[in-house]
Design a protein around this motif. Structure first.
Motif, PDB file in Angstrom:
ATOM      1  N   ILE A  84       0.933  -1.143   0.027  1.00 60.91           N
ATOM      2  CA  ILE A  84       0.174   0.022  -0.071  1.00 60.91           C
ATOM      3  C   ILE A  84       0.845   1.344  -0.097  1.00 60.91           C
ATOM      4  N   GLN A  85       0.537   2.271  -0.830  1.00 58.72           N
ATOM      5  CA  GLN A  85       1.355   3.378  -0.998  1.00 58.72           C
ATOM      6  C   GLN A  85       0.732   4.579  -0.880  1.00 58.72           C
ATOM      7  N   GLY A  86       1.031   5.657  -0.177  1.00 57.52           N
ATOM      8  CA  GLY A  86       0.140   6.892   0.060  1.00 57.52           C
ATOM      9  C   GLY A  86       0.253   7.264   1.382  1.00 57.52           C
ATOM     10  N   ASN A  87      -0.592   8.193   1.989  1.00 57.32           N
ATOM     11  CA  ASN A  87      -1.899   8.746   1.245  1.00 57.32           C
ATOM     12  C   ASN A  87      -2.010   9.995   1.651  1.00 57.32           C
ATOM     13  N   MET A  88      -0.769  10.774   2.180  1.00 55.25           N
ATOM     14  CA  MET A  88      -0.882  11.944   2.397  1.00 55.25           C
ATOM     15  C   MET A  88      -1.439  13.161   1.418  1.00 55.25           C
ATOM     16  N   ASP A  89      -2.170  13.765   1.663  1.00 60.50           N
ATOM     17  CA  ASP A  89      -2.820  14.999   0.793  1.00 60.50           C
ATOM     18  C   ASP A  89      -1.532  15.900   0.320  1.00 60.50           C
ATOM     19  N   PRO A  90      -1.330  15.955  -0.896  1.00 67.52           N
ATOM     20  CA  PRO A  90      -0.235  16.930  -1.147  1.00 67.52           C
ATOM     21  C   PRO A  90      -0.216  18.360  -0.519  1.00 67.52           C
TER      22      PRO A  90
END
Ligand code: CP3
Length: 333
Positions: free
Chosen positions: A272-278
């Motif tokens: 699973i990769q992510g998932n911080m809001d840019p």
């Protein structure tokens, strides 16, 4: 084995969290502008030396666990002889008439700068190198919209009005994409990311047909190389169950659902990769640290978790903020 690859194979039991950032080399970096000078983006994507130097910027400047080849998903259009350019403000502008069959044969020599760069980068890098391609529906949407348009009105209109022609176009892009990804893998790429940034506009049954089935087809063709494949789709948090059926080794997740809710129910045999809001990179340091403090113990629980943003880093992002995030995750894991 590197942290990043072991996480993709769900064997990262060391508790260290691997990190890389989508668009980690881009306009937010002053060093990228220095390297680019005033040269046009279009030419730079065909310049082997530039591709190498730009790819190396992220490992030099940021403490990341993977590099990503500096290129663009639209490179495939050059190989298909479809004219386009990058407009400073509008983004990519494509010259394509879907009613005329202008896709002839693939010109594989277009990919040579990318492939030579991969070979050279593999000699220089001590971390894995990620290769990528756009997923076929996303590429088709650039052809049919002609200029970026997030509702994809022209694409969906053509898809309904000229379904056979639309599907033939997709088939041709699928073939070209498989070819391009195979050559990247043969040149030495360590992992692949498929970018499907446009299928979020589709109704459910067509999402199944043009996102799930097509990505699954590409992934199954590449399985023989035993290379981990990451699948990025927009609105991924709402489609996790169906995305799992594509055979991807890792799903790249957006920020729409709380990682807390997702990670515990996520199968341990899928990365699973992510998932911080840019956009959270525009918050103050305290807010960012609080967000990370809250999630770090959870991130460590999943053997295949890779830290990343939910989508590419925004061009106006302050460099200090991304450095803070990377160093903070690193220091706490
Ligand atoms: O982003 C940057 O600042 C780097 C330079 C750049 C790239 N492509 C490299 C790239 C620029 C200015 C482009 C132009 C481009 N290409 C645009 C306009 C973007 C804008 O903000 O003005 C668009 C929409 C494209 C098409 C494209 N390229 C898409 C849809 C994607 C997939 C990722 C996504 O955001 O959905 C790409 C991939 C891409 N372009 C990469 C790079 C280095 C690889 C991704 C990565 O590094 O993570």
């Amino acid at each position: 084995m590197s942290l990043f690859l072991s996480a993709l194979q769900q064997t990262n039991h060391t508790q260290n969290i691997p990190i890389w950032i989508m668009r980690q080399v881009g306009r937010y970096l002053p060093e990228y502008h220095q390297l680019k000078k005033n040269r046009s983006l279009f030419n730079l994507f065909h310049d082997e030396e530039f591709i190498i130097e730009a790819t190396l910027l992220a490992p030099k400047l940021l403490n990341v666990d993977a590099a990503i080849l500096f290129s663009d998903i639209l490179i495939i259009l050059n190989a298909l002889n479809i004219p386009y350019c990058f407009h400073e403000k509008l983004g990519p502008i494509v010259n394509f008439d879907p009613l005329k069959k202008i896709i002839k044969t693939l010109n594989p020599s277009i990919f040579l700068p990318q492939l030579n760069a991969i070979r050279e980068l593999k000699k220089q890098l001590t971390i894995p190198l990620i290769g990528f391609a756009g997923s076929p529906f996303t590429i088709a949407s650039y052809l049919l919209e002609k200029k970026p348009n997030k509702d994809l009105l022209h694409t969906r209109r053509f898809m309904y009005a000229e379904t056979d022609k639309f599907e033939n176009l997709l088939d041709e892009i699928v073939e070209a994409t498989i070819y391009y990804l195979e050559t990247q893998i043969l040149a030495g790429i360590d992992a692949i990311q498929l970018f499907d940034s446009a299928t979020n506009t589709l109704p459910e049954s067509l999402f199944f047909k043009y996102c799930i089935k097509i990505n699954k087809k590409i992934i199954s063709h590449l399985k023989k190389f035993s290379i981990p494949i990451i699948l990025f789709t927009r609105n991924s948090s709402y489609n996790i169950r169906s995305l799992m059926t594509t055979g991807a080794n890792c799903l790249s997740l957006d920020w729409l659902k709380d990682l807390k809710k997702i990670i515990r129910s996520f199968p341990k045999n899928l990365s699973i990769q992510g998932n911080m809001d840019p956009m959270m990179l525009f918050a103050n340091d305290l807010q960012i640290k609080k967000y990370l403090n809250d999630l770090l113990p959870l991130m460590k629980e999943h053997p295949g978790y890779i830290f990343n943003l939910g989508h590419g880093i925004h061009p106006q992002t302050p460099v200090d903020k991304i450095k803070l995030v990377i160093d903070y995750v690193r220091s706490k894991s």
